[in-house]
Design a protein around this motif. Structure first.
Motif, PDB file in Angstrom:
ATOM      1  N   ALA A 166       0.827  -1.205   0.000  1.00 59.07           N
ATOM      2  CA  ALA A 166       0.000   0.000   0.000  1.00 59.07           C
ATOM      3  C   ALA A 166       0.861   1.254   0.000  1.00 59.07           C
ATOM      4  N   ASP A 167       0.637   2.137  -0.966  1.00 58.93           N
ATOM      5  CA  ASP A 167       1.305   3.450  -1.036  1.00 58.93           C
ATOM      6  C   ASP A 167       2.805   3.367  -1.216  1.00 58.93           C
ATOM      7  N   LYS A 221       7.987   4.921  -0.148  1.00 59.68           N
ATOM      8  CA  LYS A 221       6.601   5.061   0.302  1.00 59.68           C
ATOM      9  C   LYS A 221       6.137   6.488   0.052  1.00 59.68           C
ATOM     10  N   LEU A 222       4.895   6.643  -0.387  1.00 60.75           N
ATOM     11  CA  LEU A 222       4.330   7.965  -0.607  1.00 60.75           C
ATOM     12  C   LEU A 222       4.038   8.618   0.734  1.00 60.75           C
ATOM     13  N   ASN A 223       4.764   9.686   1.042  1.00 60.99           N
ATOM     14  CA  ASN A 223       4.591  10.385   2.311  1.00 60.99           C
ATOM     15  C   ASN A 223       3.615  11.536   2.148  1.00 60.99           C
ATOM     16  N   ASP A 224       2.724  11.705   3.115  1.00 61.36           N
ATOM     17  CA  ASP A 224       1.809  12.840   3.099  1.00 61.36           C
ATOM     18  C   ASP A 224       2.614  14.131   3.145  1.00 61.36           C
ATOM     19  N   THR A 230       6.222  12.294  -3.744  1.00 61.21           N
ATOM     20  CA  THR A 230       5.068  12.631  -4.597  1.00 61.21           C
ATOM     21  C   THR A 230       5.493  12.775  -6.045  1.00 61.21           C
ATOM     22  N   HIS A 233       6.264   9.215  -7.383  1.00 57.16           N
ATOM     23  CA  HIS A 233       5.078   8.375  -7.545  1.00 57.16           C
ATOM     24  C   HIS A 233       4.179   8.871  -8.668  1.00 57.16           C
ATOM     25  N   SER A 299       0.294  -3.659   3.755  1.00 58.34           N
ATOM     26  CA  SER A 299       1.217  -2.525   3.851  1.00 58.34           C
ATOM     27  C   SER A 299       2.676  -2.923   3.735  1.00 58.34           C
TER      28      SER A 299
END
Length: 385
Positions: A166-167, A221-224, A230, A233, A299
């Motif tokens: 996931a992500d 991993k895509l971090n907020d 970003t 991805h 995850s």
């Protein structure tokens, strides 16, 4: 070695400077970027500046270095220096930039401690700074000289962009020109430079997550709110060319035949997965214990790779899930009920609270601190503390 003249001055002023170093480094970066805004383009992370992590890491490393000089005359804190030097080399820090840092750092020190600083105090702290800078410059020159090429950035073409839990995505790359390639060691990282929509370049370090050697595969991993993840991805596709650095990082698999423990949480599995892959590829006879913690099975970014590699060498694999599934332990990882092999070396990566907890439990279980190796993503505020 700190001079006899400076040592008592540093010892007397260390509590004061240590208590103010956070404010000093924050002012230092303001001064530095006001004078050299170009340093934010492809060198310093503006995300880490906003969060304050870079300021805390710099403040702590200076204080830790000075404390070591006072408490251990005649020696240097090799672990502190090596970790910083590898990170600097992955960013292409140059010798002449230490003079720029000195100018603005000591302007910030003078401004913050204007009421108490004397020429003697300034001279002593100048000595501390250049002892640290000269040691780093020496290490970094060695790191640069060990590379197969003398280029900071080389082009690599993305050959695959694959889902990894996931992500998370795994990027596989191949050289896009004929620049000689340095063989990476398991557990090392590369810097990846991307251009953001506003035109600014930003750099992040990513651990190589599969085969080391002359191949390049990393998982992110895509971090907020993360700018580089970003961009990778959402904006990078197979066929695109990325600029990446040579491999760096001192947390690599040590030679030997003793047991190995690989403990990770979340996307921290990337360097441990690379180490596990190297052990599997070599058909190791070492006892290997793989420990991983996740929110859920979906995850786990490198579940297939790590499970298969563990099976190849009959490594024991234990999994903790916050959302329990059959075969996994519920909740957060703990070593309290894990039988740890004697004389093991522990390689650790994940969120900082996780690593602190697991390191403490490992020490309590009898693993010497010298056998515990950890990797921090981003500025190393733990080492500084």
């Amino acid at each position: 070695m700190l001079s006899k003249k400076s040592r008592p001055v540093i010892e007397a002023t260390l509590p004061l400077v240590g208590s103010r170093i956070g404010e000093i480094t924050a002012d230092f970066y303001k001064r530095l970027f006001a004078a050299h805004p170009e340093l934010l383009d492809g060198l310093f992370s503006r995300s880490n500046q906003r969060s304050g992590e870079q300021q805390r890491a710099l403040a702590g490393s200076i204080a830790a270095f000075a404390t070591h000089l006072v408490n251990n005359p005649g020696t240097l804190p090799e672990a502190v220096l090596s970790r910083i030097a590898h990170k600097h080399a992955s960013l292409g820090i140059k010798e002449e930039q230490y003079g720029v840092v000195y100018e603005h750092l000591f302007a910030a020190i003078g401004a913050d401690l204007a009421d108490v600083i004397t020429p003697e105090i300034a001279e002593a702290w100048t000595e501390v700074y250049w002892l640290m800078a000269d040691a780093l410059i020496k290490i970094e020159k060695g790191l640069y000289a060990a590379q197969a090429n003398d280029r900071m950035w080389t082009p690599w073409r993305v050959t695959a962009k694959s889902p990894a839990g996931a992500d998370a995505l795994t990027f596989t790359l191949e050289p896009a020109d004929d620049t000689p390639v340095t063989a990476a060691r398991p557990g090392q990282y590369i810097s990846v430079k991307v251009q953001l929509p506003d035109g600014l370049h930003q750099v992040r370090q990513y651990s190589l997550s599969a085969d080391a050697g002359t191949s390049r595969t990393f998982t992110t991993k895509l971090n907020d709110g993360g700018e580089v993840s970003t961009a990778l991805h959402n904006g990078v596709k197979p066929g695109d060319v990325l600029e990446i650095s040579n491999p760096y990082g001192e947390i690599t698999l040590r030679d030997g035949d003793g047991p190995v423990i690989l403990a990770s949480a979340g996307i921290g599995c990337t360097p441990t997965a690379s180490i596990l892959r190297s052990l599997a590829a070599a058909g190791t006879n070492r006892d290997v214990l793989v420990l991983h913690a996740e929110r859920s099975m979906d995850s786990w970014a490198l579940s297939g790779q790590m499970t298969a590699d563990a099976a190849k060498i009959d490594a024991e694999l234990q999994l903790w899930l916050e959302q329990p599934q059959h075969g996994a332990k519920p909740g957060l990882m703990s070593l309290r009920d894990v039988e740890l092999p004697a004389d093991a070396s522990l390689y650790l990566c994940g969120p900082l609270p996780f690593m602190k907890k697991i390191r403490d439990e490992a020490v309590d279980a009898g693993i010497p601190a010298t056998r515990i190796h950890y990797e921090v993503f981003g500025p190393d505020v733990w080492l500084a503390n």
